[in-house]
Structures are given as structure tokens and as C-alpha cells.
Motif scaffolding. Sequence first.
Motif, PDB file in Angstrom:
ATOM      1  N   THR A 116      32.670 109.162   3.251  1.00  0.00           N
ATOM      2  CA  THR A 116      32.156 110.513   3.008  1.00  0.00           C
ATOM      3  C   THR A 116      32.962 111.272   1.964  1.00  0.00           C
ATOM      4  N   CYS A 142      34.947 105.994   9.241  1.00  0.00           N
ATOM      5  CA  CYS A 142      35.635 107.223   9.658  1.00  0.00           C
ATOM      6  C   CYS A 142      37.143 107.007   9.558  1.00  0.00           C
ATOM      7  N   ARG A 147      37.601 114.567   7.346  1.00  0.00           N
ATOM      8  CA  ARG A 147      36.548 115.354   7.966  1.00  0.00           C
ATOM      9  C   ARG A 147      35.369 114.454   8.295  1.00  0.00           C
ATOM     10  N   THR A 148      34.864 114.570   9.480  1.00  0.00           N
ATOM     11  CA  THR A 148      33.713 113.772   9.865  1.00  0.00           C
ATOM     12  C   THR A 148      32.434 114.573   9.636  1.00  0.00           C
ATOM     13  N   HIS A 149      31.372 113.872   9.446  1.00  0.00           N
ATOM     14  CA  HIS A 149      30.062 114.482   9.226  1.00  0.00           C
ATOM     15  C   HIS A 149      29.096 113.916  10.244  1.00  0.00           C
ATOM     16  N   ARG A 150      28.149 114.707  10.615  1.00  0.00           N
ATOM     17  CA  ARG A 150      27.111 114.224  11.527  1.00  0.00           C
ATOM     18  C   ARG A 150      26.300 113.140  10.839  1.00  0.00           C
ATOM     19  N   GLY A 151      25.907 112.142  11.607  1.00  0.00           N
ATOM     20  CA  GLY A 151      25.108 111.049  11.058  1.00  0.00           C
ATOM     21  C   GLY A 151      23.834 111.535  10.395  1.00  0.00           C
ATOM     22  N   ASP A 152      23.165 112.519  10.999  1.00  0.00           N
ATOM     23  CA  ASP A 152      21.924 113.054  10.420  1.00  0.00           C
ATOM     24  C   ASP A 152      22.172 113.665   9.048  1.00  0.00           C
ATOM     25  N   ASP A 153      23.315 114.327   8.883  1.00  0.00           N
ATOM     26  CA  ASP A 153      23.636 114.933   7.594  1.00  0.00           C
ATOM     27  C   ASP A 153      23.891 113.864   6.534  1.00  0.00           C
ATOM     28  N   ARG A 155      22.632 110.826   6.580  1.00  0.00           N
ATOM     29  CA  ARG A 155      21.324 110.218   6.325  1.00  0.00           C
ATOM     30  C   ARG A 155      20.551 111.018   5.273  1.00  0.00           C
ATOM     31  N   LEU A 168      28.418 105.211  12.738  1.00  0.00           N
ATOM     32  CA  LEU A 168      29.780 105.615  12.427  1.00  0.00           C
ATOM     33  C   LEU A 168      30.674 104.473  12.880  1.00  0.00           C
TER      34      LEU A 168
END
Length: 196
Positions: A116, A142, A147-153, A155, A168
Motif C-alpha cells: 500500500t 501488511c 498504515r493498514t487499509h481496508r480491503g474494500d478501499d 479493491r 491481507l
Amino acid sequence: MALDVMASEGAGPVPDTLKILVAGGFGAGKTTLVSAVSEVESLHTEEVMTSESVGVDDLVGVEGKTTTTVALDFGRITLDESTVVYLFGTPGQKRFSFMWEELAEGALGAVVLADTRRLSDSFGAIDFFESRGVPFVVAVNCFDGQRTHRGDDVRVALDLEEQVPLLLCDARSRESAKEVLVELVALVLRMELSGV
């Protein structure tokens, strides 16, 4: 032909082999994933980056990276006495992308490893597999402290089709890497059963 001769001479059955590619951008963790999941010491064509790469390789987000894969990574997983999986990690830099065609020949499918910090580096691999009809999953690596991001974001950012699995993972973890590979094989089986 030599394998057929060995099998007929009582050396045992020749195992079925499955080929899976691990692709993605420069510094996304491809070498790490292949090393984590391989049952044998994995083969790497890592070279130290020199001053020649200045202005050629973009190090934004991976400033501490000192080596790069110049040909491929290779690992092996034996599923049972009749099935072996060979993993081929592709080079991540655009200047080595000419190797992807050869590596993709005969592949069951691919894992696109995404970082990411440099998400746009994933587009080349995604486009490559989509244009050739090679089934693939996207695994977001990861990293610690990132910083982690939501999978939907992710996508949406990658403009992935709904049927492309997105997971993830931690490329350093054997169990996490195995989950990614299991998801890829499940995708291929679903596609075969549905006639896609």
C-alpha cells in the motif's frame, strides 16, 4: 521423455506439477513470500543495487532496500506424493518485465503482491494477468508499522473485478503465505467448475 523412462523403470510415479507465479511491484515482498512458504531453501537471483540504478529504480517508500531480484525467485511445495507446486517470483522492476512472458508460460495462476506504500506498482502485474487470462489473487502485504487499509478501499483503488479475491497477508509468515496460495487454487477450481 526422461521422466517417462524413469517412471517405467520403477522409480515411482512422476508427480503432477503446478506452477504459480508471485508478482508485484518492486519491494512488495515477493522474495520474502517465496522464502517463507518454500519447503526447500529457495533460489534467489538477488543482486546488490548499485549507483547504476539511481534515476532508474524508484525507491520512494522502500528507501532501505539494498538488493533486487534480477531474474526470478524459485521455491517448491510438495502437497503429496503425486503433486508438487513450483513457485516463481518475478522481478518487480519494469526494466525486467520482459521475463514475465517466459515465467507465465504454463502457470496455473498468480499471486499479485501489493504494497500500500506503492499501490500503483501493482497495476502492471494486474494488467499483465488480466490481458492473458491468467487467474490471480491480490494479496496486500501488511508490513510492520505501516498504515493498514481496508480491503474494500484497496479493491477500489486497484479497480479490481469483483471475482478477483483480495486478501491481507504477511509475506514473512508461512501460514499467511499458504492461505494466499490456497485461495488462488480455490479460485482456479471455481473457474474450472463454472466453465470460465
